[in-house]
Design a protein around this motif. Sequence first.
Motif, PDB file in Angstrom:
ATOM      1  N   GLU A  60      24.361  -2.760  52.921  1.00  0.00           N
ATOM      2  CA  GLU A  60      25.451  -3.620  53.406  1.00  0.00           C
ATOM      3  C   GLU A  60      24.916  -4.862  54.112  1.00  0.00           C
ATOM      4  N   SER A  61      23.909  -4.681  54.963  1.00  0.00           N
ATOM      5  CA  SER A  61      23.352  -5.822  55.684  1.00  0.00           C
ATOM      6  C   SER A  61      22.683  -6.807  54.729  1.00  0.00           C
ATOM      7  N   LYS A  62      22.027  -6.294  53.691  1.00  0.00           N
ATOM      8  CA  LYS A  62      21.378  -7.166  52.712  1.00  0.00           C
ATOM      9  C   LYS A  62      22.415  -7.955  51.917  1.00  0.00           C
ATOM     10  N   ILE A  63      23.481  -7.287  51.514  1.00  0.00           N
ATOM     11  CA  ILE A  63      24.553  -7.977  50.800  1.00  0.00           C
ATOM     12  C   ILE A  63      25.173  -9.048  51.690  1.00  0.00           C
ATOM     13  N   ASN A  64      25.344  -8.736  52.969  1.00  0.00           N
ATOM     14  CA  ASN A  64      25.921  -9.705  53.903  1.00  0.00           C
ATOM     15  C   ASN A  64      25.050 -10.953  54.024  1.00  0.00           C
ATOM     16  N   ILE A  65      23.731 -10.764  54.033  1.00  0.00           N
ATOM     17  CA  ILE A  65      22.806 -11.909  54.116  1.00  0.00           C
ATOM     18  C   ILE A  65      22.994 -12.805  52.893  1.00  0.00           C
ATOM     19  N   SER A  97       9.554 -16.717  55.558  1.00  0.00           N
ATOM     20  CA  SER A  97       9.950 -17.121  56.911  1.00  0.00           C
ATOM     21  C   SER A  97      10.299 -15.913  57.769  1.00  0.00           C
ATOM     22  N   GLU A  98       9.835 -15.914  59.015  1.00  0.00           N
ATOM     23  CA  GLU A  98      10.172 -14.842  59.959  1.00  0.00           C
ATOM     24  C   GLU A  98      11.383 -15.211  60.801  1.00  0.00           C
ATOM     25  N   GLU A  99      11.838 -16.441  60.685  1.00  0.00           N
ATOM     26  CA  GLU A  99      12.973 -16.911  61.487  1.00  0.00           C
ATOM     27  C   GLU A  99      14.295 -16.796  60.735  1.00  0.00           C
ATOM     28  N   ARG A 100      14.227 -16.859  59.433  1.00  0.00           N
ATOM     29  CA  ARG A 100      15.429 -16.829  58.600  1.00  0.00           C
ATOM     30  C   ARG A 100      15.199 -15.846  57.461  1.00  0.00           C
ATOM     31  N   PRO A 101      16.071 -14.835  57.290  1.00  0.00           N
ATOM     32  CA  PRO A 101      15.872 -13.862  56.213  1.00  0.00           C
ATOM     33  C   PRO A 101      15.857 -14.554  54.853  1.00  0.00           C
ATOM     34  N   SER A 102      14.822 -14.300  54.095  1.00  0.00           N
ATOM     35  CA  SER A 102      14.723 -14.888  52.757  1.00  0.00           C
ATOM     36  C   SER A 102      15.686 -14.182  51.807  1.00  0.00           C
ATOM     37  N   GLY A 103      16.463 -14.974  51.074  1.00  0.00           N
ATOM     38  CA  GLY A 103      17.359 -14.381  50.092  1.00  0.00           C
ATOM     39  C   GLY A 103      16.596 -13.671  48.999  1.00  0.00           C
ATOM     40  N   ALA A 104      15.481 -14.264  48.556  1.00  0.00           N
ATOM     41  CA  ALA A 104      14.676 -13.648  47.503  1.00  0.00           C
ATOM     42  C   ALA A 104      14.077 -12.329  47.976  1.00  0.00           C
ATOM     43  N   ASN A 205      13.252  -8.294  37.289  1.00  0.00           N
ATOM     44  CA  ASN A 205      11.836  -8.032  37.558  1.00  0.00           C
ATOM     45  C   ASN A 205      10.948  -9.098  36.918  1.00  0.00           C
ATOM     46  N   LYS A 206      11.285  -9.496  35.696  1.00  0.00           N
ATOM     47  CA  LYS A 206      10.503 -10.538  35.025  1.00  0.00           C
ATOM     48  C   LYS A 206      10.582 -11.858  35.793  1.00  0.00           C
ATOM     49  N   LEU A 207      11.751 -12.147  36.331  1.00  0.00           N
ATOM     50  CA  LEU A 207      11.925 -13.367  37.108  1.00  0.00           C
ATOM     51  C   LEU A 207      11.037 -13.350  38.352  1.00  0.00           C
ATOM     52  N   TYR A 208      11.028 -12.236  39.045  1.00  0.00           N
ATOM     53  CA  TYR A 208      10.158 -12.107  40.220  1.00  0.00           C
ATOM     54  C   TYR A 208       8.688 -12.166  39.818  1.00  0.00           C
ATOM     55  N   GLU A 209       8.372 -11.522  38.719  1.00  0.00           N
ATOM     56  CA  GLU A 209       6.983 -11.515  38.253  1.00  0.00           C
ATOM     57  C   GLU A 209       6.532 -12.928  37.868  1.00  0.00           C
ATOM     58  N   ASP A 210       7.390 -13.643  37.149  1.00  0.00           N
ATOM     59  CA  ASP A 210       7.045 -15.002  36.711  1.00  0.00           C
ATOM     60  C   ASP A 210       6.837 -15.945  37.896  1.00  0.00           C
ATOM     61  N   ASN A 211       7.503 -15.649  39.011  1.00  0.00           N
ATOM     62  CA  ASN A 211       7.382 -16.493  40.206  1.00  0.00           C
ATOM     63  C   ASN A 211       6.417 -15.922  41.248  1.00  0.00           C
ATOM     64  N   ASN A 212       5.698 -14.858  40.845  1.00  0.00           N
ATOM     65  CA  ASN A 212       4.710 -14.219  41.751  1.00  0.00           C
ATOM     66  C   ASN A 212       5.346 -13.779  43.071  1.00  0.00           C
ATOM     67  N   LEU A 213       6.521 -13.155  42.975  1.00  0.00           N
ATOM     68  CA  LEU A 213       7.247 -12.777  44.184  1.00  0.00           C
ATOM     69  C   LEU A 213       7.462 -11.265  44.314  1.00  0.00           C
ATOM     70  N   LEU A 214       6.847 -10.478  43.444  1.00  0.00           N
ATOM     71  CA  LEU A 214       7.056  -9.032  43.505  1.00  0.00           C
ATOM     72  C   LEU A 214       6.452  -8.398  44.747  1.00  0.00           C
ATOM     73  N   ASP A 215       5.541  -9.120  45.411  1.00  0.00           N
ATOM     74  CA  ASP A 215       4.880  -8.555  46.596  1.00  0.00           C
ATOM     75  C   ASP A 215       5.347  -9.216  47.892  1.00  0.00           C
ATOM     76  N   LEU A 216       6.546  -9.805  47.883  1.00  0.00           N
ATOM     77  CA  LEU A 216       7.059 -10.390  49.127  1.00  0.00           C
ATOM     78  C   LEU A 216       7.081  -9.322  50.219  1.00  0.00           C
ATOM     79  N   PRO A 217       6.531  -9.621  51.404  1.00  0.00           N
ATOM     80  CA  PRO A 217       6.440  -8.606  52.467  1.00  0.00           C
ATOM     81  C   PRO A 217       7.809  -8.228  53.027  1.00  0.00           C
TER      82      PRO A 217
END
Length: 217
Positions: A60-65, A97-104, A205-217
């Motif tokens: 719910e919190s993730k959807i709200n963001i 960013s640690e100040e603003r939740p990343s949508g990705a 998943n392919k979109l994240y992979e193509d943008n090298n974002l599968l390992d976002l912390p």
Amino acid sequence: MSSDTCKSSFDVDKVCNCLRKYNEDPNASSLDLYIEAYKELQKFFECLGTVFSFVTSDVESKINILETYRNDPKCNDDYVTLQSMMEYEAKHNLLRSEERPSGARTLLRLHRALAFISKFILEVSKLEDSAATGPAARTAYQATLAKYHPWVIRKTASLAMYGLPNREQLIVRAFGGEPGDDKDKLTQTMITLAELSETAYNITNKLYEDNNLLDLP
């Protein structure tokens, strides 16, 4: 939780319609359709009670963001698709960013759970009515979400799955069915949902992979 039909009225047709439209254009993946599908899928797990808290606790919190960004006139046009969201956040150094939740980053957590949803529902569709669904849940969990969870959550989730109902009870609770309903139709509905979810997962998943974002912390 009682064995009565779930009061939150999970609408499987709504999920399938959203995912079907989402899957139509892999080059313009609609964030609105993804959110709408996930909000409905959340009801499915709410029908099964706290046993799936390891999936639903932060949904719910993730959807709200994500909805906040979609409704913000300062950036809503940049959050129309997953592609535009990633491009916008990369351009403005917002992905980590640690100040603003990343949508990705936020959607990545939902994305990982979608793999579990797809595998779990597909495994349940193969069972006899009297069969326990706990083993199917554990199989799906180990192949998906368990890879991202610490030991404590993995242990808790595994134990909680012993409390899942059998296939017929699950259908009555979550799909609004009744004992003795057309089993072939219900099974096909579950297979369709699982397949559409898997396709949506693979596109994302392919979109994240193509943008090298599968390992976002």
